[in-house]
Design an enzyme around this catalytic site. Structure first.
Site, short mmCIF file in Angstrom:
data_model
loop_
_atom_site.label_atom_id
_atom_site.label_comp_id
_atom_site.label_asym_id
_atom_site.label_seq_id
_atom_site.Cartn_x
_atom_site.Cartn_y
_atom_site.Cartn_z
CG ASP A 31 -2.08 0.98 1.08
OD1 ASP A 31 -3.22 0.54 0.91
OD2 ASP A 31 -1.82 2.22 1.14
CD GLU A 96 -10.12 6.46 0.55
OE1 GLU A 96 -8.95 6.31 0.15
OE2 GLU A 96 -10.42 7.14 1.55
CG HIS A 101 -8.36 -2.98 -2.60
ND1 HIS A 101 -9.26 -2.30 -3.37
CD2 HIS A 101 -8.26 -2.31 -1.43
CE1 HIS A 101 -9.70 -1.25 -2.69
NE2 HIS A 101 -9.11 -1.24 -1.50
P1 5GP Z 1 -9.86 1.32 0.15
O1 5GP Z 1 -10.18 2.52 0.99
O2 5GP Z 1 -10.45 1.42 -1.24
O3 5GP Z 1 -10.17 0.01 0.82
O4 5GP Z 1 -8.27 1.30 0.02
C1 5GP Z 1 -7.56 1.85 -1.03
C2 5GP Z 1 -6.10 1.74 -0.66
O5 5GP Z 1 -5.32 1.95 -1.83
C3 5GP Z 1 -5.65 2.77 0.38
O6 5GP Z 1 -5.11 2.08 1.52
C4 5GP Z 1 -4.59 3.58 -0.37
O7 5GP Z 1 -3.51 3.97 0.46
C5 5GP Z 1 -4.16 2.65 -1.49
N1 5GP Z 1 -3.71 3.32 -2.70
C6 5GP Z 1 -4.31 4.37 -3.32
N2 5GP Z 1 -3.63 4.69 -4.44
C7 5GP Z 1 -2.57 3.83 -4.52
C8 5GP Z 1 -1.49 3.68 -5.46
O8 5GP Z 1 -1.38 4.38 -6.46
N3 5GP Z 1 -0.60 2.68 -5.21
C9 5GP Z 1 -0.69 1.87 -4.11
N4 5GP Z 1 0.26 0.93 -3.96
N5 5GP Z 1 -1.69 1.99 -3.21
C10 5GP Z 1 -2.61 2.95 -3.41
#
Ligand code: 5GP
Ligand code: ZN
Length: 119
Positions: A31, A96, A101
């Protein structure tokens, strides 16, 4: 889905990521903004918006995702002390990025399951 989806672009190699494990159907990478000492995201290479769509649309692929998550947990040394596997889903779930994932979180005690008790 392709160019509109951040994680499809990581699968395509268009956006760099620190990949820790790859199979024919799944990819695991760190992440970008870790919330724990170990914070790895595990995704299917094929685009599904969330875990509900994946689980109903392709249960076998969902199983492969879990197998990769377990292998990552083992590689990262999390099996002894434990870890958390999390799928944020939809608005209330705080999702988000709308490419499913699994968050593999560990390396320290993670605290309560939720920030607040809402029962
Ligand atoms: P969600 O809130 O959708 O469960 O988590 C999205 C995750 O994706 C967040 O923990 C955020 O830090 C991670 N994330 C967002 N953009 C990127 C990126 O460009 N690369 C990586 N490796 N992680 C990302
Ligand atoms: Zn995608």
């Amino acid at each position: 889905m392709g160019n509109d989806c951040l994680f499809c672009r990581i699968v395509a190699g268009e956006i760099p990521a620190t990949v820790v494990r790859e199979t024919a159907t799944t990819l695991a990478f760190r992440d970008i903004d870790p919330k724990a000492p170990v914070h790895v995201l595990v995704i299917p290479k094929e685009h599904y918006a969330d875990v509900a769509t994946l689980g109903q649309g392709d249960p076998a692929l969902a199983g492969e995702l879990l197998a990769t998550a377990a292998a990552v947990a083992e590689d990262e040394g999390l099996l002894g002390d434990g870890f958390r596997l999390m799928f944020n889903t939809g608005a209330y779930g705080g999702q988000e990025v709308f490419h499913v994932h699994a968050h593999v979180l560990g390396g320290a005690p993670l605290g309560p399951m939720l920030a607040r008790d809402m029962a």
